[in-house]
Write a protein that holds these residues in place. Sequence first.
Motif, PDB file in Angstrom:
ATOM      1  N   VAL A 149       0.834  -1.205   0.000  1.00 21.01           N
ATOM      2  CA  VAL A 149       0.000   0.000   0.000  1.00 21.01           C
ATOM      3  C   VAL A 149       0.868   1.254   0.000  1.00 21.01           C
ATOM      4  CG1 VAL A 149      -1.752   1.290   1.296  1.00 21.01           C
ATOM      5  CG2 VAL A 149      -1.938  -1.195   1.074  1.00 21.01           C
ATOM      6  N   GLY A 150       2.054   1.169   0.586  1.00 24.68           N
ATOM      7  CA  GLY A 150       2.967   2.295   0.538  1.00 24.68           C
ATOM      8  C   GLY A 150       3.346   2.662  -0.886  1.00 24.68           C
ATOM      9  N   GLU A 151       3.526   1.656  -1.727  1.00 25.41           N
ATOM     10  CA  GLU A 151       3.830   1.927  -3.135  1.00 25.41           C
ATOM     11  C   GLU A 151       2.610   2.502  -3.854  1.00 25.41           C
ATOM     12  OE1 GLU A 151       6.394   2.285  -6.343  1.00 25.41           O
ATOM     13  OE2 GLU A 151       6.816   1.764  -4.252  1.00 25.41           O
ATOM     14  N   LEU A 152       1.443   1.972  -3.552  1.00 28.79           N
ATOM     15  CA  LEU A 152       0.222   2.530  -4.145  1.00 28.79           C
ATOM     16  C   LEU A 152       0.029   3.979  -3.719  1.00 28.79           C
ATOM     17  CD1 LEU A 152      -2.238  -0.488  -3.769  1.00 28.79           C
ATOM     18  CD2 LEU A 152      -1.335   0.457  -5.905  1.00 28.79           C
ATOM     19  N   LYS A 153       0.388   4.299  -2.485  1.00 29.56           N
ATOM     20  CA  LYS A 153       0.301   5.685  -2.011  1.00 29.56           C
ATOM     21  C   LYS A 153       1.172   6.600  -2.866  1.00 29.56           C
ATOM     22  CE  LYS A 153       1.147   8.552   2.093  1.00 29.56           C
ATOM     23  NZ  LYS A 153       1.585   8.540   3.521  1.00 29.56           N
ATOM     24  N   LYS A 154       2.363   6.139  -3.210  1.00 28.13           N
ATOM     25  CA  LYS A 154       3.245   6.927  -4.073  1.00 28.13           C
ATOM     26  C   LYS A 154       2.609   7.141  -5.453  1.00 28.13           C
ATOM     27  CE  LYS A 154       7.504   5.190  -1.938  1.00 28.13           C
ATOM     28  NZ  LYS A 154       8.733   4.384  -2.173  1.00 28.13           N
ATOM     29  N   VAL A 155       1.959   6.096  -5.966  1.00 28.76           N
ATOM     30  CA  VAL A 155       1.325   6.199  -7.280  1.00 28.76           C
ATOM     31  C   VAL A 155       0.167   7.187  -7.231  1.00 28.76           C
ATOM     32  CG1 VAL A 155       0.192   4.902  -9.125  1.00 28.76           C
ATOM     33  CG2 VAL A 155       2.055   3.850  -7.861  1.00 28.76           C
ATOM     34  N   VAL A 156      -0.562   7.222  -6.102  1.00 29.16           N
ATOM     35  CA  VAL A 156      -1.616   8.226  -5.921  1.00 29.16           C
ATOM     36  C   VAL A 156      -1.000   9.622  -5.952  1.00 29.16           C
ATOM     37  CG1 VAL A 156      -3.292   9.196  -4.310  1.00 29.16           C
ATOM     38  CG2 VAL A 156      -3.186   6.722  -4.636  1.00 29.16           C
ATOM     39  N   GLU A 157       0.076   9.810  -5.217  1.00 24.95           N
ATOM     40  CA  GLU A 157       0.730  11.121  -5.140  1.00 24.95           C
ATOM     41  C   GLU A 157       1.257  11.578  -6.502  1.00 24.95           C
ATOM     42  OE1 GLU A 157       3.564  10.206  -2.140  1.00 24.95           O
ATOM     43  OE2 GLU A 157       2.163  10.586  -0.473  1.00 24.95           O
ATOM     44  N   GLU A 158       1.560  10.612  -7.358  1.00 29.24           N
ATOM     45  CA  GLU A 158       2.029  10.937  -8.708  1.00 29.24           C
ATOM     46  C   GLU A 158       0.883  11.202  -9.680  1.00 29.24           C
ATOM     47  OE1 GLU A 158       4.468   7.591  -9.703  1.00 29.24           O
ATOM     48  OE2 GLU A 158       5.831   7.943  -8.016  1.00 29.24           O
ATOM     49  N   GLY A 159      -0.359  11.042  -9.221  1.00 26.57           N
ATOM     50  CA  GLY A 159      -1.513  11.337 -10.050  1.00 26.57           C
ATOM     51  C   GLY A 159      -1.899  10.253 -11.038  1.00 26.57           C
ATOM     52  N   LYS A 160      -1.361   9.044 -10.867  1.00 27.98           N
ATOM     53  CA  LYS A 160      -1.667   7.957 -11.797  1.00 27.98           C
ATOM     54  C   LYS A 160      -2.916   7.184 -11.393  1.00 27.98           C
ATOM     55  CE  LYS A 160       3.164   7.605 -13.093  1.00 27.98           C
ATOM     56  NZ  LYS A 160       4.420   6.835 -12.994  1.00 27.98           N
TER      57      LYS A 160
END
Length: 337
Positions: free
Chosen positions: A131-142
């Motif tokens: 989920v930490g990686e998914l959080k980064k993807v959210v922050e990147e707008g993807k």
Amino acid sequence: MAIEGKIRVPKMKLGSEGLQVSAMGLGCAGMSAFYGPPKCEPEMIDLIHYAINSGVTFLDTADALKEGMREKVELATKCGLIYENGQFTIVGDPAYIRAACEASLKRLDVDCIDLYYLHRIDIRVPIEVAVGELKKVVEEGKIKYIGLSEASASTIRRAHAVHPITAVQLEWSLWARDVEDEIIPTCRELGIGIVAYSPLGKGFLSSGAKVVENITGDDFRKILPRFQGENLEHNNILFERVNDMATRKGCTSSQLALAWLYHQGNDVCPIPGTTKIENLNQNIGAFVVKLTAEDMAELDSIGSLVKGDRDASLIDTWLHEETPPLSSWKVIIPCAT
């Protein structure tokens, strides 16, 4: 007898993070895999367009959205489950999650995915890492929102502590009730939306044992315990009871089964799959089926008697998926050569 007539599907809030979707989604997996051979692509495109124009805008695992349709829909897709050579592999490491998301964006030909699920939970990877990686993807707008599929109550809590989980997708129907003890209450406590897949019992709640007659090719239902032998005979008797009640209510068994889910609460969004417009229209008709407390109790009693496991251990469900603690995770950095 089906309830007919043009009914516009309403919108609903899915979870507490701001996502709005149609109160019924469209499961698209059966259009291309697992329920027999792939269906005719032009017909499936027509079906998707028809669904969108009918208000069914929450699409689960669609494959392309062009021609001005993207802004009209809420698009959900998944990562974490690879199917190759007839075998499923569950993968949840950060590098895979990022690569899978990039591939989905490219395949779907979109800039951002509305709701991105971990399809299954990789028991080798702490859920906090995934989920930490998914959080980064959210922050990147993807992606906009994060979801889980077939996750246990403890996994949901751990994931939600890293980043708010918008939705949990799980199998829930009259005949799949194991999520009611812990998972549904956990979702409601945390303000997480509930997306019910296979709300028609993989077709059994639509046709009963007759559905087996139409199973061909590599349709995975062939090996499901509920569709075999004595279980099939027993469950068909239960289906007939559901069908009799539907007749009394002036609707179909499918509409009755979906109405049972709608009466569970306004945080539940079923995503029945179909490849036929007539079935889509029938599913939409479930919105006007009214059930009394006595009706719900009768349906509960019928559903509690189903025989056979709901899966065949091809894909682990939430029963088998606890992940190791975050403290056990070690990132291995390749040595320089």
